[in-house]
Design a protein around this motif. Structure first.
Motif, PDB file in Angstrom:
ATOM      1  N   ASN A  10      12.810   3.757  12.689  1.00  0.00           N
ATOM      2  CA  ASN A  10      14.080   4.258  12.986  1.00  0.00           C
ATOM      3  C   ASN A  10      14.024   5.129  14.325  1.00  0.00           C
ATOM      4  O   ASN A  10      14.829   5.009  15.202  1.00  0.00           O
ATOM      5  CB  ASN A  10      14.351   5.593  12.046  1.00  0.00           C
ATOM      6  CG  ASN A  10      14.680   5.007  10.614  1.00  0.00           C
ATOM      7  OD1 ASN A  10      13.752   4.859   9.857  1.00  0.00           O
ATOM      8  ND2 ASN A  10      15.991   5.085  10.088  1.00  0.00           N
ATOM      9  N   ASP A  21      16.371   3.878  17.649  1.00  0.00           N
ATOM     10  CA  ASP A  21      17.082   5.059  18.358  1.00  0.00           C
ATOM     11  C   ASP A  21      16.848   4.617  19.593  1.00  0.00           C
ATOM     12  O   ASP A  21      17.717   5.393  20.548  1.00  0.00           O
ATOM     13  CB  ASP A  21      16.886   6.429  17.926  1.00  0.00           C
ATOM     14  CG  ASP A  21      17.647   6.989  16.835  1.00  0.00           C
ATOM     15  OD1 ASP A  21      18.854   6.567  16.561  1.00  0.00           O
ATOM     16  OD2 ASP A  21      17.122   7.903  16.015  1.00  0.00           O
ATOM     17  N   GLY A  80      19.949   5.020   5.563  1.00  0.00           N
ATOM     18  CA  GLY A  80      20.835   6.139   5.189  1.00  0.00           C
ATOM     19  C   GLY A  80      21.852   5.690   4.242  1.00  0.00           C
ATOM     20  O   GLY A  80      22.485   6.186   3.483  1.00  0.00           O
ATOM     21  N   GLY A  90      23.214   4.261  16.373  1.00  0.00           N
ATOM     22  CA  GLY A  90      24.534   4.646  15.799  1.00  0.00           C
ATOM     23  C   GLY A  90      25.727   5.409  16.547  1.00  0.00           C
ATOM     24  O   GLY A  90      25.512   4.880  17.809  1.00  0.00           O
ATOM     25  N   GLN A 112      29.894  11.100  14.507  1.00  0.00           N
ATOM     26  CA  GLN A 112      31.024  11.282  13.473  1.00  0.00           C
ATOM     27  C   GLN A 112      32.256  11.527  14.147  1.00  0.00           C
ATOM     28  O   GLN A 112      32.340  12.461  15.094  1.00  0.00           O
ATOM     29  CB  GLN A 112      30.663  12.251  12.632  1.00  0.00           C
ATOM     30  CG  GLN A 112      31.764  12.238  11.300  1.00  0.00           C
ATOM     31  CD  GLN A 112      31.370  13.303  10.266  1.00  0.00           C
ATOM     32  OE1 GLN A 112      30.240  13.886  10.323  1.00  0.00           O
ATOM     33  NE2 GLN A 112      32.207  13.286   8.845  1.00  0.00           N
ATOM     34  N   HIS A 160      24.644  -1.978  19.289  1.00  0.00           N
ATOM     35  CA  HIS A 160      24.182  -1.336  18.159  1.00  0.00           C
ATOM     36  C   HIS A 160      23.483  -1.806  17.174  1.00  0.00           C
ATOM     37  O   HIS A 160      22.800  -1.327  16.144  1.00  0.00           O
ATOM     38  CB  HIS A 160      25.381  -0.567  17.730  1.00  0.00           C
ATOM     39  CG  HIS A 160      25.948   0.421  18.713  1.00  0.00           C
ATOM     40  ND1 HIS A 160      25.758   1.972  18.636  1.00  0.00           N
ATOM     41  CD2 HIS A 160      26.992   0.275  19.695  1.00  0.00           C
ATOM     42  CE1 HIS A 160      26.767   2.420  19.564  1.00  0.00           C
ATOM     43  NE2 HIS A 160      27.215   1.377  20.321  1.00  0.00           N
ATOM     44  N   ASN A 202      30.403   7.650  10.819  1.00  0.00           N
ATOM     45  CA  ASN A 202      29.219   7.515  11.759  1.00  0.00           C
ATOM     46  C   ASN A 202      27.960   6.533  11.074  1.00  0.00           C
ATOM     47  O   ASN A 202      27.909   6.555   9.935  1.00  0.00           O
ATOM     48  CB  ASN A 202      28.711   8.867  11.998  1.00  0.00           C
ATOM     49  CG  ASN A 202      28.535   9.748  10.673  1.00  0.00           C
ATOM     50  OD1 ASN A 202      29.441   9.657   9.803  1.00  0.00           O
ATOM     51  ND2 ASN A 202      27.362  10.506  10.670  1.00  0.00           N
ATOM     52  N   ARG A 256      24.084   5.253  11.392  1.00  0.00           N
ATOM     53  CA  ARG A 256      22.873   5.852  11.778  1.00  0.00           C
ATOM     54  C   ARG A 256      21.808   4.730  11.945  1.00  0.00           C
ATOM     55  O   ARG A 256      21.912   3.601  11.459  1.00  0.00           O
ATOM     56  CB  ARG A 256      22.309   7.082  10.705  1.00  0.00           C
ATOM     57  CG  ARG A 256      23.349   8.185  10.724  1.00  0.00           C
ATOM     58  CD  ARG A 256      22.956   9.048   9.737  1.00  0.00           C
ATOM     59  NE  ARG A 256      22.958   8.566   8.192  1.00  0.00           N
ATOM     60  CZ  ARG A 256      22.924   9.306   7.407  1.00  0.00           C
ATOM     61  NH1 ARG A 256      22.608  10.578   7.344  1.00  0.00           N
ATOM     62  NH2 ARG A 256      23.110   8.922   6.145  1.00  0.00           N
ATOM     63  N   SER A 257      20.892   4.725  12.843  1.00  0.00           N
ATOM     64  CA  SER A 257      19.797   3.965  12.855  1.00  0.00           C
ATOM     65  C   SER A 257      19.322   3.590  11.645  1.00  0.00           C
ATOM     66  O   SER A 257      18.971   4.622  10.867  1.00  0.00           O
ATOM     67  CB  SER A 257      18.586   4.282  14.254  1.00  0.00           C
ATOM     68  OG  SER A 257      18.014   5.389  13.503  1.00  0.00           O
ATOM     69  N   ASP A 295      20.640   2.068   9.132  1.00  0.00           N
ATOM     70  CA  ASP A 295      21.749   1.617   8.336  1.00  0.00           C
ATOM     71  C   ASP A 295      21.699   0.209   8.183  1.00  0.00           C
ATOM     72  O   ASP A 295      21.582  -0.682   9.128  1.00  0.00           O
ATOM     73  CB  ASP A 295      23.063   2.030   8.741  1.00  0.00           C
ATOM     74  CG  ASP A 295      23.383   3.654   8.340  1.00  0.00           C
ATOM     75  OD1 ASP A 295      22.350   4.152   7.682  1.00  0.00           O
ATOM     76  OD2 ASP A 295      24.367   4.077   8.816  1.00  0.00           O
ATOM     77  N   SER A 301      26.431   9.345   5.259  1.00  0.00           N
ATOM     78  CA  SER A 301      26.382  10.026   6.630  1.00  0.00           C
ATOM     79  C   SER A 301      27.351  10.839   7.082  1.00  0.00           C
ATOM     80  O   SER A 301      27.211  11.785   7.980  1.00  0.00           O
ATOM     81  CB  SER A 301      26.124   8.831   7.468  1.00  0.00           C
ATOM     82  OG  SER A 301      27.714   7.879   7.621  1.00  0.00           O
ATOM     83  N   SER A 302      28.459  10.741   6.134  1.00  0.00           N
ATOM     84  CA  SER A 302      29.631  11.614   7.015  1.00  0.00           C
ATOM     85  C   SER A 302      29.781  12.862   5.966  1.00  0.00           C
ATOM     86  O   SER A 302      31.111  13.599   6.191  1.00  0.00           O
ATOM     87  CB  SER A 302      30.913  11.085   7.141  1.00  0.00           C
ATOM     88  OG  SER A 302      31.198  10.186   5.956  1.00  0.00           O
TER      89      SER A 302
END
Lengths: 438, 438
Positions: free
Chosen positions: A83, A87, A133, A219, A222, A234, A358, A360-361, A363, B174-175
């Motif tokens: 992760n 990022d 995540g 990512g 939000q 991404h 959102n 996230r890295s 995902d 995540s949210s």
């Protein structure tokens, strides 16, 4: 990203197995995963597949093989999950790719530090490459959608939103596993046709779904959107994904909120993530039929249209206990390409964030079942066997409407194109274990 | 679990604010959360609400206030998230509850170590109590289901599986945020009635859903089931949950795979988890109408029927910018009880694992919208305003069909029963921020 010297078909490694015509992992590929030596208590760390070896990024980082951004990236890969490396973003991913390419290039004069960081693939066990995540499963193959609708209602049409948005639903993270981990047949509730009372028991219509897993690198905050034009920045890369599906449970539970237990007992990933950079040469144009609606502005990136699709060849094979007894190779059930998909990776990412959700890295997005236009390109048994009405005859003399206990589903994927190397995803394999039911 | 001395209505604390009739957090409650002093870089750690204070479990553990299992449990709570504590199971949860009760009991002779571990609630910021691996949202209120179906088709019926299983779908982790974090109005794609082309823009039908969050304490192995009779041992406790919903986006995207972006832009939790032990006195019987199907064996636990429901009173209030300008209290929109829910906590947990899906400590289940049998007990605006056709008139002179920017949704919950203390959940509050759209 455009093709560069890391895609040169003539590139060779000083590691002989990387030059073998049959390896999915030549120098032009360099896919990422997490591993440790099997049977040890070592910490998992990042690794890159090359030929029949794993490049140990933990060891490489400690050896100080690289400088600058590539060294920072290798250090981030020395952790149990990738992760933090994800990022760091595309520049770091590319810097490490180029440094690895140079270190293992046959023209390299002193590659001792590379040599000391190799671990045979045959001796490793894999960890999840990244902490996931959230997992979202899309539904982006129009041929799959059409096949399924026809099974439900011969005169039915694909849902009206299909051509306007990449439809998706949330999946289950806890039950995601890796190739080689077998899958227990689920039990559950279902309503037989014509019955008035549901029953409960082991799934009788167990299926696979051939998908690609899309691994998010960077990512978004939000409430922030990712524009379609930069959405691929991404994405770190892709792997093979088997979205195991219990069709009997699914049919009964999915109204009105979608699939739940029918798909949350297991999802299987291949251990190596092939990077977007490695996939660059195999990109191709995809254009919508002229009668179809053009994408809304937030899903439209005309500059990308010439390369919006990726020609990833995919196949699914079945190996029953009889295959193993008779030492027969797995039987190929279907073969297709990811290039037929109606929605692109960039459109999936842009749509996912349009409401401010959102990412996230780490995902995971599933592409949805990948089926091509012809019948033998279908990515699930329910399509291939017409919901079980047309069982498949196997060379073992057996037939299959759905999966039986002991069946192993083996997915593989690769890219090839004249003037470029053949790169592969390796294998995604898992065997069905009998249900536990009293 | 049966009522014990920690439920004694006469129990008093030496901490005066815990004895205040208006506090949601008397000695009989002791809900868990994570916190740190606001405006500091302190690590988050576990805390328990008592009166207007937080009991700092990190400090308490360091002070060596407890012995044995309670000490081990307090030590596990000194971490930034409570997952390790949850994993210890009900005996440890109960040991710590009893030790805290004794330490803060008014009859305690020397409570110095308790005194030194208090932090005023007014001075803290909250963290997520636990790392949430997966979030599942159920659909277990038959009154909610009926209300929604009537809006779609006056002659419609609730889906046929509703009375056979607690229907659910996967939500977005995540949210998920905490009370006090405001929520940006989402943008998205929707198809207007009668239109042939969808449009994209800020949500015009923004809604809340009143739910309880069910926090999993102890999970199960993949492929293993949790029997309904022991399912509640896997639940740590409950909090208030606002399942924000964009009705225009939801209507267009949800076929065929269920809600996705309409509900993944934000979910808001109250910071304190009220334990199952604290809720024990407020349990009540729930019996199915005789004409309804009886639950299948895996969902049936007759021994629990007398206490399968919990009478948790819940209300939702709305505070607009006009309320704040005129210093008016929030307007109550509805009030109901969790006891009307068609499926119990134990049934949700048992069903979730019937196919072998693994739950992990910290996982979150949403109850689904909680609506009672009468119209003013509805847990969402879409029900209260008949999909916007019957706007609510507010004391400010305003009307509301759906939420406007600046509106704050305030949920609260409490339990009361003759002979027992009144315990509360505190507040779940978040304000709607304007959409970002060009």
């Amino acid at each position: 990203m455009k093709s560069d010297h890391t895609h040169d078909i003539d590139a060779r490694s000083w590691l002989a197995s990387a030059n073998d015509a049959s390896t999915p992992f030549p120098l032009q590929n360099l896919p990422f995963g997490a591993f440790r030596r099997a049977g040890t208590n070592e910490a998992f760390r990042g690794g890159v597949a090359l030929g029949d070896q794993v490049i140990d990024l933990g060891a490489l980082s400690e050896a100080g093989a690289f400088l600058g951004l590539a060294a920072d990236a290798a250090r981030a890969c020395a952790q149990p999950s990738l992760n933090a490396f994800f990022d760091m973003g595309p520049d770091a991913w590319r810097a490490l790719r180029h440094a690895l390419f140079a270190l293992f290039d046959a023209r390299r004069e002193n590659a001792g530090s590379g040599q000391r960081c190799l671990v045979p693939q045959a001796s490793v066990e894999h960890g999840m490459p990244a902490h996931i995540g959230d997992y979202t499963d899309f539904y982006t193959s129009i041929d799959h959608a059409r096949n399924i609708v026809k099974l439900l209602r011969p005169d039915g049409a694909v849902s009206p939103n299909f051509k306007w948005m990449p439809v998706a639903y949330h999946g289950r993270v806890s039950s995601i596993g890796l190739s080689g981990q077998n899958v227990r047949r689920p039990c559950g509730q279902r309503m037989a046709v014509g019955a008035r009372v549901p029953d409960v028991g082991p799934c009788t219509r167990l299926d696979y779904e051939l998908e690609l897993g899309i691994v998010i690198g960077v990512g978004n905050g939000q409430g922030e959107r990712i524009p379609v034009a930069s959405a691929e920045d991404h994405v770190f890369g892709l792997c093979l994904l088997n979205d195991w599906s219990a069709r009997d449970i699914q049919a009964w539970e999915s109204t009105p909120l979608g699939p739940f237990l029918a798909k949350s007992f297991a999802t299987t990933l291949s251990p190596w993530i092939v990077t977007m950079d490695a996939l660059a040469p195999y990109r191709t144009a995809w254009t919508r039929p002229v009668d179809d609606p053009q994408p809304l502005a937030y899903l439209s990136a005309p500059a990308l249209d010439e390369s919006s699709a990726i020609d990833i060849r995919l196949d699914v094979a079945l190996e029953t206990a009889m295959h193993r007894r008779d030492a027969l190779p797995p039987t190929r059930l279907s073969c297709t390409s990811f290039r037929h998909q109606y929605w692109t990776l960039a459109q999936m990412v842009a749509h996912h964030t349009i409401a401010g959700c959102n990412l996230r890295s780490g995902d995971l997005l599933g592409s949805g079942t990948i089926s091509g236009p012809s019948r033998d390109e279908a990515g699930a048994l329910i399509e291939l066997t017409q919901a079980g009405h047309a069982p498949i005859r196997l060379p073992t003399g057996e037939t299959r409407a759905f999966l039986e206990d002991g069946d192993a589903v083996v997915m593989s994927g690769w890219c090839e194109r004249p003037g470029y190397a053949r790169i592969g995803f390796g294998e995604n394999r898992a065997e069905v274990l009998p249900a536990k039911w009293d």
